[in-house]
Scaffold this active site. Sequence first.
Site, short mmCIF file in Angstrom:
data_model
loop_
_atom_site.label_atom_id
_atom_site.label_comp_id
_atom_site.label_asym_id
_atom_site.label_seq_id
_atom_site.Cartn_x
_atom_site.Cartn_y
_atom_site.Cartn_z
N LYS A 1 0.88 -1.18 0.00
CA LYS A 1 0.00 0.00 0.00
C LYS A 1 0.91 1.23 0.00
O LYS A 1 1.50 1.59 1.02
CB LYS A 1 -0.88 -0.02 1.27
N GLU B 1 9.72 1.68 10.73
CA GLU B 1 10.72 2.73 10.55
C GLU B 1 9.96 4.03 10.73
O GLU B 1 9.20 4.44 9.86
CB GLU B 1 11.34 2.59 9.16
N CYS C 1 13.09 11.48 7.45
CA CYS C 1 13.06 11.10 8.87
C CYS C 1 14.43 11.26 9.52
O CYS C 1 14.54 11.29 10.74
CB CYS C 1 12.65 9.63 9.03
N GLU D 1 9.24 16.53 14.64
CA GLU D 1 9.92 16.45 13.34
C GLU D 1 9.43 17.61 12.49
O GLU D 1 8.23 17.71 12.23
CB GLU D 1 9.49 15.14 12.67
C1 SIN Z 1 13.60 8.29 5.44
O1 SIN Z 1 13.60 9.48 5.58
O2 SIN Z 1 12.83 7.57 6.08
C2 SIN Z 1 14.50 7.58 4.49
C3 SIN Z 1 15.72 8.33 4.22
C4 SIN Z 1 16.74 7.56 3.45
O3 SIN Z 1 16.70 6.33 3.35
O4 SIN Z 1 17.66 8.21 2.95
#
Ligand code: SIN
Length: 489
Positions: free
Chosen positions: A179, A257, A291, A388
């Site tokens: 998804k 993650e 992230c 964030e």
């Molecule tokens: C993410 O921001 O979750 C992934 C970043 C990356 O793999 O470079």
Amino acid sequence: MAQLPEFLKTECLVGGRWVSANSGDRLDVLDPATGDVLASVPRMGAADTRDAIDKAQIAHEEWSSRTAADRADVLHRWAAAMRADADDLARLMTLEQGKPFSESLVEIEYAASFFSWFAEEGRRLYGDIIPPHRPDARILVTRNSLGVVGGITPWNFPSAMVTRKAAPALAAGNCMVLKPAEATPLSALAIAALGERVGVPPGVFNVVTGGREEAPSIGKALIDSPVVRKIGFTGSTAVGKQLMRDCASDLTKVSLELGGNAAFIVFDDADIDAALEGVQICKFRNAGQTCIAANRILVQESIHDKFVEALCARAQEIKVGHGLEQDTGQGPLIDARGLEKVERLVSDATEKGARIHIGGRPHGAGGTFFEPTVMTGITPAMDISHEEVFGPVAAITSFKDERSAIGMANDTPYGLAGYFYSRDVGRIFRVADALNTGIVGVNTGLISTEVAPFGGVKESGIGREGSKYGIEDWTELKYICLAGLEAAA
Ligand code: SIN
């Protein structure tokens, strides 16, 4: 509107067929830079998802019984097809996600690298033979596929987060129902189309698209199915926690993650130019929508003012615009909600005493564009220290010494990435050990690679993606006790 690639797919791939939703409902996919409708995709629901799960279950029998080398051949062909069509895939990504074309090209290569890497890791899923506990027995341990697995992926890396899950899952013999994020389904569908082209068997990789309204029923269908044995999710911590709670009911495995709040520490012994280069890429890549972005930039007192001045000069040079325009360094934010969040965090910080050096406002280009921003005087009382940002805002604080920098960096429930710049070898080992994160970048702001384990500690998640470790989570160990091997008479 820019021309769309030839192999643009606007139906979902389920069991080897391109299908609409049972309801017939469709979801518009927008260019975040202009608001133009690029295409529409099916709004799939629970019944469509169950159908995809059934098709994946049927496909699993044949796919899992192939040799690892056979599966590797398919994945290598998939990687090659992505590389051959990299320009088209990157254009599509820029159109639906907004990131500059040059960044999209880098992401396509990053995404393809997971197919290449896990094709080979699948061939090395070794088991074990353990000294037995009784003389007439032998103990064998094998690593087996789980069966049908789910993938739920975000919009900030529309291709790489798909392949970072699908590649290890398929290499290990699983079949997937994916998804993709509602904002960026076209990149996932394009990957599925290339898979079909290179001979991924029907049902091995299925994609179900849907919007915010359908996401809970698609997720529930995956979670409630006794057939789905694992869900790999990249997204917010709040949703990840809920997913884990829901998966507890039938003990579906999860890998999560989730969000981060990375500290980026610059010590006074650092190579300042290198640190500026590192923070620019770490903070402003993808308009700050990663992230692992530098969320809190901590600069040692003695170099603070010089560092801020130099960072402002760099940020001022970033050309903001449509990602397909020449030299664009920063595209739009993904949507109005993203923009509102960045505006809220900046105004909360300024109300509580932070100083804006450059930027701080929506960009003159309109829509969801935001100015590259540099702020100082950030304190723990400000929301920007804890949330964030997911925007192009460099939030800087000064610190006195190593101990206080470590304390500030670890003062968060998150633990995905942390960064620091230093040329002192002793300090490098001390600080790398002390940072409570799954990933540490030392003298670099770019740590992403298929060969290393990506993932967080604390509320940033569970499990690792990429690397030799990233395939294990998509397998189950089986212990076989072979007894009755009596000594010859
Ligand atoms: C993410 O921001 O979750 C992934 C970043 C990356 O793999 O470079």
